[in-house]
Structures are given as C-alpha cells and as structure tokens.
Design a protein around this motif. Structure first.
Motif, PDB file in Angstrom:
ATOM      1  N   CYS A 162      10.113  44.308  51.739  1.00  0.00           N
ATOM      2  CA  CYS A 162       9.092  43.271  51.883  1.00  0.00           C
ATOM      3  C   CYS A 162       7.777  43.733  51.264  1.00  0.00           C
ATOM      4  O   CYS A 162       7.438  44.921  51.306  1.00  0.00           O
ATOM      5  CB  CYS A 162       8.889  42.973  53.373  1.00  0.00           C
ATOM      6  SG  CYS A 162       7.573  41.784  53.737  1.00  0.00           S
ATOM      7  N   CYS A 163       7.020  42.782  50.711  1.00  0.00           N
ATOM      8  CA  CYS A 163       5.729  43.133  50.110  1.00  0.00           C
ATOM      9  C   CYS A 163       4.636  43.325  51.155  1.00  0.00           C
ATOM     10  O   CYS A 163       3.556  43.842  50.861  1.00  0.00           O
ATOM     11  CB  CYS A 163       5.298  42.066  49.111  1.00  0.00           C
ATOM     12  SG  CYS A 163       4.722  40.516  49.869  1.00  0.00           S
ATOM     13  N   GLY A 164       4.892  42.846  52.397  1.00  0.00           N
ATOM     14  CA  GLY A 164       3.912  43.035  53.458  1.00  0.00           C
ATOM     15  C   GLY A 164       3.051  41.841  53.765  1.00  0.00           C
ATOM     16  O   GLY A 164       2.247  41.875  54.702  1.00  0.00           O
ATOM     17  N   PHE A 165       3.211  40.756  53.001  1.00  0.00           N
ATOM     18  CA  PHE A 165       2.356  39.593  53.256  1.00  0.00           C
ATOM     19  C   PHE A 165       2.763  38.894  54.557  1.00  0.00           C
ATOM     20  O   PHE A 165       2.044  38.939  55.538  1.00  0.00           O
ATOM     21  CB  PHE A 165       2.384  38.627  52.071  1.00  0.00           C
ATOM     22  CG  PHE A 165       1.536  37.405  52.291  1.00  0.00           C
ATOM     23  CD1 PHE A 165       0.169  37.528  52.432  1.00  0.00           C
ATOM     24  CD2 PHE A 165       2.108  36.152  52.374  1.00  0.00           C
ATOM     25  CE1 PHE A 165      -0.623  36.401  52.653  1.00  0.00           C
ATOM     26  CE2 PHE A 165       1.332  35.028  52.583  1.00  0.00           C
ATOM     27  CZ  PHE A 165      -0.038  35.149  52.727  1.00  0.00           C
ATOM     28  N   GLY A 166       3.905  38.239  54.548  1.00  0.00           N
ATOM     29  CA  GLY A 166       4.430  37.644  55.773  1.00  0.00           C
ATOM     30  C   GLY A 166       3.528  36.609  56.416  1.00  0.00           C
ATOM     31  O   GLY A 166       3.531  36.465  57.639  1.00  0.00           O
ATOM     32  N   GLY A 167       2.744  35.888  55.615  1.00  0.00           N
ATOM     33  CA  GLY A 167       1.879  34.860  56.191  1.00  0.00           C
ATOM     34  C   GLY A 167       0.853  35.451  57.140  1.00  0.00           C
ATOM     35  O   GLY A 167       0.048  36.305  56.763  1.00  0.00           O
ATOM     36  N   THR A 168       0.906  35.024  58.399  1.00  0.00           N
ATOM     37  CA  THR A 168      -0.069  35.513  59.377  1.00  0.00           C
ATOM     38  C   THR A 168       0.168  36.968  59.771  1.00  0.00           C
ATOM     39  O   THR A 168      -0.687  37.573  60.412  1.00  0.00           O
ATOM     40  CB  THR A 168      -0.060  34.632  60.633  1.00  0.00           C
ATOM     41  OG1 THR A 168       1.280  34.556  61.144  1.00  0.00           O
ATOM     42  CG2 THR A 168      -0.547  33.231  60.311  1.00  0.00           C
TER      43      THR A 168
END
Length: 237
Positions: A162-168
């Motif tokens: 995962c890039c780490g964004f994950g929305g909230t």
C-alpha cells in the motif's frame, strides 16, 4: 453504446485532466460518452469514516443520476469498487446500469488492448489497494500499458504494498502514512521509471506529493492520461 462517465469528486476538483482524457479515449474508440451533470460524491468518504447513514442518500442519488444509460465508467479503482460493492448494501432498492472501472470497460466490454496510444517514456505501474484487492483488476492495466507505442514498462519493487494514503487513514495516522508513501517513492525511483502510473488519483496525489517534497526524479500520472495520449498530444502530457 451510451455510457455515463462518473468522474469522481477527487478527479473533478483536483485532477480534471483525467476526466478529459477518459472522454477523449472513449470517444476515439467510438463510444458515446455522457456526463450526468447532477453527479456528486459516491459517499465513500462518509462511509469509511463511520457514517453509513450519510452515505446512503448519495448511493441512491448515484442510481438516479445514471439511470437510462447502458453502462457507467469510473476512472478510479477506489470509487469503482465502492459503487459496485457497497452501494447495493446502502441503497438495495436502487438499480443501476453495469458499473465498470475504466480498464475493465476497455478489456472486458470493448475487447481492446491496443487503444492507439503513444507515450515514449519509462513507466512503472502501482496496483492500488482497491483496484487489486476489491476490483481484482489483475493484469488488465499492464496489458493496456504494454500495447502503448513507445512505452517501456518496468517492474515496480514491492508493487503490492500500500502507498499509505487510504483516504482518512492518512489523516488519522499521518506518520505511518508518510513513511509508507516514502517507501513507495523509493521503490519507484529504484525501478528507474520516469512516471509512476495508477488507476487512482487519490493514491497518486499522496505519492506525487511525497515525491515532489523529497525531490525524487519520478512523476505520477493517471492511466487514462497515458491511454489517451497520441503522437500529437504526448508532448503536452
């Protein structure tokens, strides 16, 4: 076939070039594209933050907005997965046409891999979490990329991470999110790619911001913008 483009609120507000590229690409392939002007958010942000009651009216509204079309195309793995997987639970009485993420529509419905694109650059593909785990896009994006004239597709180390964004998630866990983004950028640089491409601008926003702040020699671009590029337009991408 007459399709409705659900451009997503992220693209509409921050990345309009992706919506424009999607229309240009589909029309080049002979598809009649309409943009339902009443469209708003799919409700994913509300739902993922713990407010399903606030997301439900948006799911029902989505169904009303796209009623009467043969299909809906969404240039976002994240929003596409949410609409297809969660909307039926939020608004079970609402019926919608078939919903496709862009690469699904190109490969599975139109049956094309070579869309006549030209992009003379070295590119690495990042399979975002929703596109790979929920939509299960598999090799559809890379099949399309390999058919682009002039494009060299290189392997992205640890691509499945995962890039780490994950929305909230990035708001609630900024330190972890930033570290994951830095890892993704480091892998992109390691690949030797000039561009990191994905099917989700939310992830690309996170990765691209990390790359710019660190001075990393890699740029981000949405898949639709590569597929829409031609010899006449590639220099402006």
């Amino acid at each position: 076939m007459r399709i409705a483009l659900f451009v997503t609120c992220v693209n509409d507000v921050a990345f309009p070039s992706t919506g424009i590229a999607t229309v240009r690409l589909l029309e080049r392939l002979g598809v009649e594209v309409a943009f339902p002007e009443a469209q708003t958010c799919c409700g994913q942000m509300q739902y993922n933050t713990g407010y399903p009651a606030e997301a439900a009216p948006l799911a029902a509204k989505f169904a009303r907005d796209v009623a009467g079309y043969d299909a809906v195309v969404i240039p976002s793995g994240s929003c596409g997965a949410f609409v297809r997987d969660v909307h039926p639970k939020l608004a079970p009485a609402a019926a919608t046409p078939p919903v496709y993420e862009l690469t699904e529509f190109l490969i599975d419905v139109l049956g094309v891999e070579d869309v006549g694109a030209y992009f003379p650059h070295r590119v690495a593909y990042h399979p975002t979490c929703h596109s790979s785990r929920l939509l299960k896009l598999g090799d559809r994006p890379t099949r399309l990329l390999r058919a682009v004239a002039g494009l060299e597709l290189v392997e992205l180390p640890a691509a499945e991470e995962c890039c780490g964004f994950g929305g909230t998630f990035s708001v609630k866990n900024p330190d972890v999110s930033a570290a994951m983004g830095a890892d993704k950028v480091a892998h992109a640089v390691e690949s030797g790619a000039e561009y990191l491409v994905a099917a989700d601008n939310s992830c690309l926003m996170h990765i691209g911001g990390t790359a710019r702040r660190s001075g990393a020699p890699v740029r981000t671009i949405h898949l639709a913008e590569i597929l829409a590029a031609t010899k006449e337009t590639a220099v402006t991408v």
